[in-house]
Design an enzyme around this catalytic site. Sequence first.
Site, PDB file in Angstrom:
ATOM      1  N   ARG A  82      30.298  37.288  27.278  1.00  0.00           N
ATOM      2  CA  ARG A  82      29.011  38.106  27.006  1.00  0.00           C
ATOM      3  C   ARG A  82      29.209  38.562  25.611  1.00  0.00           C
ATOM      4  NH1 ARG A  82      28.111  41.987  29.219  1.00  0.00           N
ATOM      5  NH2 ARG A  82      30.005  42.490  30.446  1.00  0.00           N
ATOM      6  N   HIS A 245      25.985  46.512  40.782  1.00  0.00           N
ATOM      7  CA  HIS A 245      26.765  45.212  40.212  1.00  0.00           C
ATOM      8  C   HIS A 245      28.106  45.235  41.380  1.00  0.00           C
ATOM      9  CE1 HIS A 245      30.090  43.993  37.037  1.00  0.00           C
ATOM     10  NE2 HIS A 245      29.273  42.795  37.482  1.00  0.00           N
ATOM     11  N   LYS A 268      36.058  42.352  42.357  1.00  0.00           N
ATOM     12  CA  LYS A 268      34.883  42.116  43.203  1.00  0.00           C
ATOM     13  C   LYS A 268      34.974  40.462  43.684  1.00  0.00           C
ATOM     14  CE  LYS A 268      31.689  42.746  39.997  1.00  0.00           C
ATOM     15  NZ  LYS A 268      32.850  43.211  38.821  1.00  0.00           N
ATOM     16  N   THR A 269      35.288  39.743  42.777  1.00  0.00           N
ATOM     17  CA  THR A 269      35.130  38.450  43.460  1.00  0.00           C
ATOM     18  C   THR A 269      36.582  38.081  44.220  1.00  0.00           C
ATOM     19  OG1 THR A 269      33.898  37.676  41.554  1.00  0.00           O
ATOM     20  CG2 THR A 269      35.073  35.942  42.793  1.00  0.00           C
ATOM     21  N   ASP A 283      28.889  39.355  43.287  1.00  0.00           N
ATOM     22  CA  ASP A 283      28.919  40.078  42.057  1.00  0.00           C
ATOM     23  C   ASP A 283      27.327  40.862  41.832  1.00  0.00           C
ATOM     24  OD1 ASP A 283      29.664  40.530  39.138  1.00  0.00           O
ATOM     25  OD2 ASP A 283      27.936  39.345  38.710  1.00  0.00           O
TER      26      ASP A 283
HETATM   27  P1  ATP Z   1      33.372  40.072  37.016  1.00  0.00           P
HETATM   28  O1  ATP Z   1      32.508  40.983  37.174  1.00  0.00           O
HETATM   29  O2  ATP Z   1      33.948  39.918  35.289  1.00  0.00           O
HETATM   30  O3  ATP Z   1      33.064  38.897  37.723  1.00  0.00           O
HETATM   31  P2  ATP Z   1      35.363  40.672  39.219  1.00  0.00           P
HETATM   32  O4  ATP Z   1      35.276  42.403  39.337  1.00  0.00           O
HETATM   33  O5  ATP Z   1      34.669  39.732  40.009  1.00  0.00           O
HETATM   34  O6  ATP Z   1      35.038  40.494  37.564  1.00  0.00           O
HETATM   35  P3  ATP Z   1      37.676  39.120  39.580  1.00  0.00           P
HETATM   36  O7  ATP Z   1      37.065  37.917  39.261  1.00  0.00           O
HETATM   37  O8  ATP Z   1      37.847  39.435  40.966  1.00  0.00           O
HETATM   38  O9  ATP Z   1      37.035  40.448  39.035  1.00  0.00           O
HETATM   39  O10 ATP Z   1      39.212  39.356  38.906  1.00  0.00           O
HETATM   40  C1  ATP Z   1      40.324  40.106  39.128  1.00  0.00           C
HETATM   41  C2  ATP Z   1      41.381  39.509  38.599  1.00  0.00           C
HETATM   42  O11 ATP Z   1      42.422  40.414  38.729  1.00  0.00           O
HETATM   43  C3  ATP Z   1      41.576  38.103  39.379  1.00  0.00           C
HETATM   44  O12 ATP Z   1      41.960  36.928  38.269  1.00  0.00           O
HETATM   45  C4  ATP Z   1      42.858  38.475  40.181  1.00  0.00           C
HETATM   46  O13 ATP Z   1      43.483  37.275  40.639  1.00  0.00           O
HETATM   47  C5  ATP Z   1      43.596  39.632  39.325  1.00  0.00           C
HETATM   48  N1  ATP Z   1      44.054  40.546  40.504  1.00  0.00           N
HETATM   49  C6  ATP Z   1      45.571  40.805  40.281  1.00  0.00           C
HETATM   50  N2  ATP Z   1      46.002  41.900  41.079  1.00  0.00           N
HETATM   51  C7  ATP Z   1      44.779  42.267  41.752  1.00  0.00           C
HETATM   52  C8  ATP Z   1      44.621  43.051  42.850  1.00  0.00           C
HETATM   53  N3  ATP Z   1      45.587  43.822  43.268  1.00  0.00           N
HETATM   54  N4  ATP Z   1      43.552  43.078  43.407  1.00  0.00           N
HETATM   55  C9  ATP Z   1      42.607  42.468  43.010  1.00  0.00           C
HETATM   56  N5  ATP Z   1      42.520  41.531  41.829  1.00  0.00           N
HETATM   57  C10 ATP Z   1      43.800  41.521  41.274  1.00  0.00           C
HETATM   58 MN    MN Z   2      33.178  38.337  39.823  1.00  0.00          MN
END
Ligand code: ATP
Ligand code: MN
Length: 560
Positions: A82, A245, A268-269, A283
Amino acid sequence: MAPTAIDLNREYANSVEAESTAPFNKAERKNSIAAALGLSPDTKIHYNSAVPILYEDALKEKGTTISSTGALIAYSGGKTGRSPKDKRIVAEESSVHDVWWGPVNKKVDDQTWKISRSRAIDYLRTREKVYIIDAFAGWDKRYRIKVRIVCARAYHALFMKSMLIRPTEQELKSFGEPDFTIWNAGQFPANVFTRGMTSATTVELNFKAMEMVILGTEYAGEMKKGILTLMFYLMPIKHHVLTLHSSANIGTQNGDVTMFFGLSGTGKTTLSADPHRKLIGDDEHCWSDHGVFNVEGGCYAKCIDLSESKEPEIFQAIKFGSVLENVVYDPVTRVVDYSDSSITANTRCAYPIEFIPSAKIPCQVDTHPSNIILLTCDAMGVLPPVSKLTKAQVMYHFISGYTSKMTGTEVGVTEPQATFSACYGQPFLVLHPMRYAQQLADKMSAHHAHAWLLNTGWTGKPMSKGGKRCPLKYTRAILDAIHSGVLAKAEYENFPTFGLRVPKSCPGVPSELLNPARNWSDGKADFQNQVTNLAQLFMENFEKYASSCTEEVFSAGPAM
Ligand code: ATP
Ligand code: MN
């Protein structure tokens, strides 16, 4: 040369696509849109085209191909994340007194808006083909918004077809005029000589016109986050509904709802895709008086280092109908190398939510959350993997929104930085953060959810000193213990300075991991120094909210 059977078949398929009459007349809809947009009669409009048709066209775009598992691999060009510095809001009388103006919401005047808008539409008019997706944002029909995407890349159309809520044939027939339109002319630059323009990229929202214009970035995530921004404005203002969010899921056994708040990369995801629970969304959610509903009809997962063993649900969702962005693949086998970050660390996949087998469809529940989980990814290694929060602490941390910003999702972030992003979503807030915080406080009081702070980042040793991120299996074990109710009953100890309550044990997690005070790699004195450093950052950041929050919330932060 006489047409072959294949040509005839294709011709027939195209004519059916164009002329299909019953029960919903697509051709009629296309004509009316073409007239409204001032498109030339020669422009071919693809209106809510089927996935294979979008594939066929997308494959003609530069670099696009199909992965070994059937996903469309597409590239977003120079921008692979972004562009928050280029997000602008039009100052107009209906919203000007509500918008939180400043670096998050840059003001532009109507003249600039008109230039950007006509630039985008003029560009779209030069295209031989224009893609239109009519779909919904918001699963709860009481609050649902009709969205129209107008774009020039089949990849963008497929992306939004995956990410929005897909209308049924009947819903499409009665769709009428959209409530909100996104003009995506991302391949074409903004005019840098326009007043208020600081680069060739602009992402502009107009809440009066209910339109958004994208110029100078082909990062598809701008569209979905544009809709989140719209919801951050519309829901609280028009409906007194809180936009967050966050991701959300619901227990298969108990029907208990969990919401996960967190900035990009905090999990989150990843964490909401849980085999024991049904996924509501990954999300963007709204919390109304009736319960929780997802804004979107799809998920947008990070793919860096994705593995089938650690994240099977997401891995298996990457198939025909999904859009994989900016990944590197084997040219012979088309097998994607998820460990390759040479294009960007922000490799992504967008897929319809039903690709997650445990999705809760429709993605809405008439239940209020039992657990609120604040996610942070602390690269300093200071915060414990899990702490139990008081109501005042939830508010304090929600307003603070601490994480270490990882590389990738935003352009120009190349090493982790401590950041504070109000409401865990500052780039998408439209109103002052305290307005969302107040709404959350009201909801927390009304519904008595347990609240937790999870550090999914480093603990016990900072990233910079070669520490390791909390293994995903332990974070998942912590979540299991929260959901089973075991963790709420555990014995707790105080985590000094931050005043957090940390469990002494948790099934499936080595006890020494739970409190970084006890396992800090460089000894007690160094630990206290690092805690003090982080606490100071929290306190400096919170100063600006001191006058607008209660004494109770203010004192729920770290104290020295
Ligand atoms: P966005 O708002 O950009 O979508 P998000 O909060 O959904 O971000 P995720 O897509 O879940 O974030 O990314 C978390 C990343 O961190 C993933 O690539 C996951 O494999 C990695 N990861 C490593 N260790 C952990 C952990 N203990 N808990 C969660 N995620 C982890
Ligand atoms: Mn996400």
